[in-house]
Design a protein around this motif. Structure first.
Motif, mmCIF file in Angstrom:
data_model
loop_
_atom_site.group_PDB
_atom_site.id
_atom_site.type_symbol
_atom_site.label_atom_id
_atom_site.label_comp_id
_atom_site.label_asym_id
_atom_site.label_seq_id
_atom_site.Cartn_x
_atom_site.Cartn_y
_atom_site.Cartn_z
ATOM 1 N N VAL A 167 147.676 72.434 -51.416
ATOM 2 C CA VAL A 167 148.586 71.208 -50.836
ATOM 3 C C VAL A 167 150.090 71.730 -50.577
ATOM 4 C CG1 VAL A 167 149.520 68.905 -51.571
ATOM 5 C CG2 VAL A 167 147.372 69.457 -52.156
ATOM 6 N N THR A 168 150.597 71.528 -49.205
ATOM 7 C CA THR A 168 152.061 71.861 -49.057
ATOM 8 C C THR A 168 152.699 70.612 -49.147
ATOM 9 O OG1 THR A 168 151.031 73.535 -47.597
ATOM 10 C CG2 THR A 168 153.475 72.894 -47.170
ATOM 11 N N ILE A 169 153.706 70.837 -49.892
ATOM 12 C CA ILE A 169 154.743 69.661 -49.872
ATOM 13 C C ILE A 169 155.809 69.853 -48.725
ATOM 14 C CG2 ILE A 169 156.701 68.568 -51.306
ATOM 15 C CD1 ILE A 169 155.093 69.001 -53.640
ATOM 16 N N MET A 170 156.020 69.080 -47.888
ATOM 17 C CA MET A 170 156.992 69.080 -46.845
ATOM 18 C C MET A 170 158.200 67.958 -46.708
ATOM 19 S SD MET A 170 154.270 70.717 -44.086
ATOM 20 C CE MET A 170 155.648 71.570 -42.782
ATOM 21 N N GLY A 171 158.996 68.253 -45.948
ATOM 22 C CA GLY A 171 160.140 67.153 -45.729
ATOM 23 C C GLY A 171 161.462 67.603 -45.342
#
Length: 710
Positions: A167-171
């Motif tokens: 899971v990649t956390i992006m923003g």
């Protein structure tokens, strides 16, 4: 002696007439063998009688002169050769070929450099030039076998086992991505990040209370790290898009959506900072609609979870949503066979050497494995988890640090396991060869393009001379280019334009990549040339200082150190050494240095204006000096500054004053409303109604026009 000569001559005649008769009068020892028809006096025993040269007899040439053999230049020829190619093979110019073909049946006037010559004329030119020819050998280049390593074909479904989701956390920057991870794994990652922003891809394995494992990738949100976010999206199964409820959709939020869509990865929206009084989660969801992200409450398939990463609110709901989506995706992998993976970050460690952070996608990575990535290979010495603990192996979806690389591979490279070290060397050699061939092809296409342009210019230059003979054409071209040769600049020229050479050092490959991407956007070359001399990973070294001193450049380091001796060496040699932990501070200092290279802008500050009322002459000794009687309309006139005379809209004169008087007194300044008389330095024609302006010139610092987006 004369008698002896006569006897000898008579004997010769007799011997020629009847050799057998003479042999009866000679003893056996002086006879020639009967089988030999040679004359008597040619026998070896009789040569002693010719001890003195007789008049009329030629002297034997004991040491005849032998001509020295001259090695002719060898010219390699082939069928259908052009005149230019033949000239090049002979190391001559095109006109030499024309001269060699004079007085032959070939018409030299229509010949051009690309004219194809017959075989006999090719040989004729070489022969007339005092050279010899040989035919070129036809060589067939053997095609090199492809020794590259590739991914394995898809595995048998029966051998697949479930694996944890990546899971990649992006923003957007400062929307709470790292705080969310911090809360999930109950650690303090944020406190270790310079300036409170993530500047690397962090990879962590999080085990939820329910027992499920999730590998999280934390990507940077800053605009500079777009390439890292793209890598994170390509290595992942699910993207969690973090959007601050009080800030809404921002630039990097939109970019993260595009990366996820390009990689065809499903998304979960985490609306963060819902504990703030100005938070508005509904506004965030509505803004996402504009970018085709439709949440479930609006009839879409994207889950939206309201959370507070700081307080830990609703984090379990986010984890459950992630696990549920992973179950729907039915994520499986083959744990056996050769390892496949993706390098998401690479760096150089002082104690460990080249180190990479990799996600295992297939197989089980163990110590001793032989890995290939790009043009480098490794025999795995150690594997470390995100906490720095050594682990014996890493299965699918695990993120580990790999130690044992011979050279540092680039981030984003595919990681493949091979059977042996020899096979790894073969793969690396093949990839280097392939890259070299590609470069050669590109260079060849550039050369061909330049040759084409040059040929067109050559034909254009000769177009107006086609009616002339080759001698006349040569003479005309010489006259046309004579001045060009005379003013040809020397090879060593002094560079006039301003330039700033840079050496970039970073702690990891991604950081250097981000800085180089920013520098690619530099668009103020007309103000100051920006050149990257060298970039690399690791601390600043003595070689970096030497190179910077040689080219007069600066060293910029990001998250790297410089030892005390290196700092002293840089200070001694006058090399600017600029080390930073936050990327936007590094860019601010680079902009300041670029601005300091620019020449100052000359600005004018008008201090006062006066109107000319009348003209009169004042006697100074025997001379009469013209004086303008003026009244100051605004500001003040200062004799020490510069003045300008304006008539209508035109500037008539600019210079300094010889004298400034108020009544009969010499004064330095005259203020508003006062009358004065002034005389200028030089012959100036003052007229009533003219305006006299007093001004001072000031140097204002110039600022670079480049905007890196910070």
């Amino acid at each position: 002696m004369n008698v002896m000569s006569s006897v000898m001559r008579g004997a010769r005649r007799l011997a020629h007439a009847d050799p057998n008769l003479v042999s009866h009068f000679l003893p056996p020892s002086l006879r020639c063998p009967s089988r030999s028809p040679a004359p008597l006096l040619t026998c070896r025993q009789n040569r002693k009688f010719a001890s003195k040269q007789v008049k009329g007899q030629k002297k034997d040439q004991k040491n005849p002169k032998v001509k020295a053999k001259v090695d002719k230049q060898e010219v390699e020829i082939r069928q259908r050769m052009t005149a230019a190619a033949l000239a090049e093979a002979m190391n001559k110019d095109f006109d030499h070929v024309l001269e060699a073909l004079l007085n032959t049946s070939v018409d030299v006037d229509p010949l051009e450099p690309d004219s194809v010559l017959e075989e006999r004329w090719i040989k004729e030119v070489v022969t007339r030039s005092g050279m010899k020819f040989r035919w070129a050998k036809l060589s067939e280049s053997r095609e090199r076998p492809n020794r590259d390593a590739h991914r394995r074909p898809p595995a048998d479904p029966s051998s697949l086992v479930p694996r944890p989701p990546v899971v990649t956390i992006m923003g957007h920057v400062d929307h709470g991505k790292t705080s969310l991870l911090d809360s999930l794994r109950k650690s303090q990652i944020v406190s270790t990040e310079a300036g409170g922003i993530t500047q690397h891809i962090g990879a962590f394995l999080v085990q939820l209370p329910t027992g499920e494992k999730i590998t999280f990738l934390d990507t940077p949100g800053h605009a500079a790290f777009s390439a890292m976010r793209a890598r994170g999206a390509n290595a992942t199964d699910i993207v969690i898009l973090v959007v601050a409820a009080d800030d809404g959709v921002m630039n990097q939020t939109v970019e993260s959506i595009q990366h996820a869509r390009r990689a065809k990865v499903p998304m979960i929206v985490a609306v963060n900072k819902c504990d703030k009084p100005q938070a508005d989660p509904q506004r965030v969801k509505q803004e996402l609609l504009a970018h085709d992200v439709v949440c479930e409450e609006f009839g879409g398939d994207v889950q939206a979870i309201h959370i507070s990463a700081l307080k830990g609110d609703n984090l379990m709901a986010l984890a459950e949503a992630t696990v549920a989506l992973a179950e729907v995706l039915e994520l499986k992998a083959e744990p056996s066979g050769l390892v496949e993976g993706l390098i998401i970050e690479s760096r150089t460690d002082k104690g460990k050497g080249p180190v990479t952070t990799a996600i295992v996608q297939r197989g089980t990575l163990k110590r001793g494995c032989i890995l290939v990535a790009g043009k480098s290979w490794a025999k795995v010495r150690f594997l470390f988890d995100e906490n720095g603990r050594a682990v014996p192996e890493a299965g699918p979806s695990a993120a580990v640090e790999v130690v044992g690389w011979k050279e540092l591979p680039s981030a984003g490279e595919v990681l493949l396991e091979v059977e042996s070290e020899q096979r790894a060397r073969e793969v690396v050699e093949w990839r280097s060869y392939e890259e070299e061939q590609q470069k050669l092809q590109e260079e060849q296409s550039v050369i061909e393009l330049k040759q084409k342009v040059h040929l067109e210019e050559y034909r254009k230059e000769r177009a107006g001379l086609t009616h002339l003979s080759w001698r006349q054409r040569k003479s005309a071209l010489y006259r046309a280019n004579k001045t060009k040769y005379a003013v040809r600049p020397s090879e060593r020229t002094q560079r006039d334009e301003l330039s700033l050479p840079l050496i970039i050092k970073g702690d990891v490959d991604g950081s250097v990549e981000a800085i180089l991407n920013i520098l690619d956007s530099y668009d103020a070359q007309e103000q100051c040339q920006l050149e990257v001399l060298h970039f690399g990973i690791g601390d600043v070294s003595e070689n970096d200082v030497n190179m910077a001193e040689t080219f007069g450049g600066s060293i910029y380091g990001f998250n790297v150190a410089a030892s005390r001796s290196i700092q002293q060496l840089a200070a001694k040699r006058g090399v600017p050494l600029r080390l930073h932990n936050v990327i936007y501070k590094l860019m601010d200092e680079l902009k300041d240095e670029l601005s300091s290279k620019l020449p100052p802008l000359l600005s004018e500050n008008v201090l006062g204006e006066a109107t000319v009322l009348a003209m009169f002459d004042v006697s100074v000794g025997k001379k009469k000096v013209p004086v303008a009687g003026c009244r100051v309309q605004k500001g003040q006139l200062d004799r020490r500054l510069k003045f300008r005379l304006i008539r209508g809209r035109d500037t008539v004169w600019e210079g300094s004053l010889v004298a400034l008087k108020h009544h009969k007194d010499d004064v330095q300044t005259v203020k508003t409303g006062m009358e004065c008389g002034l005389s200028a330095d030089g012959d100036v024609d003052f007229r009533p109604g003219d305006t006299v302006v007093c001004f001072e010139e000031q140097d204002a610092p110039q600022v670079t026009s480049w905007d890196p987006g910070f």
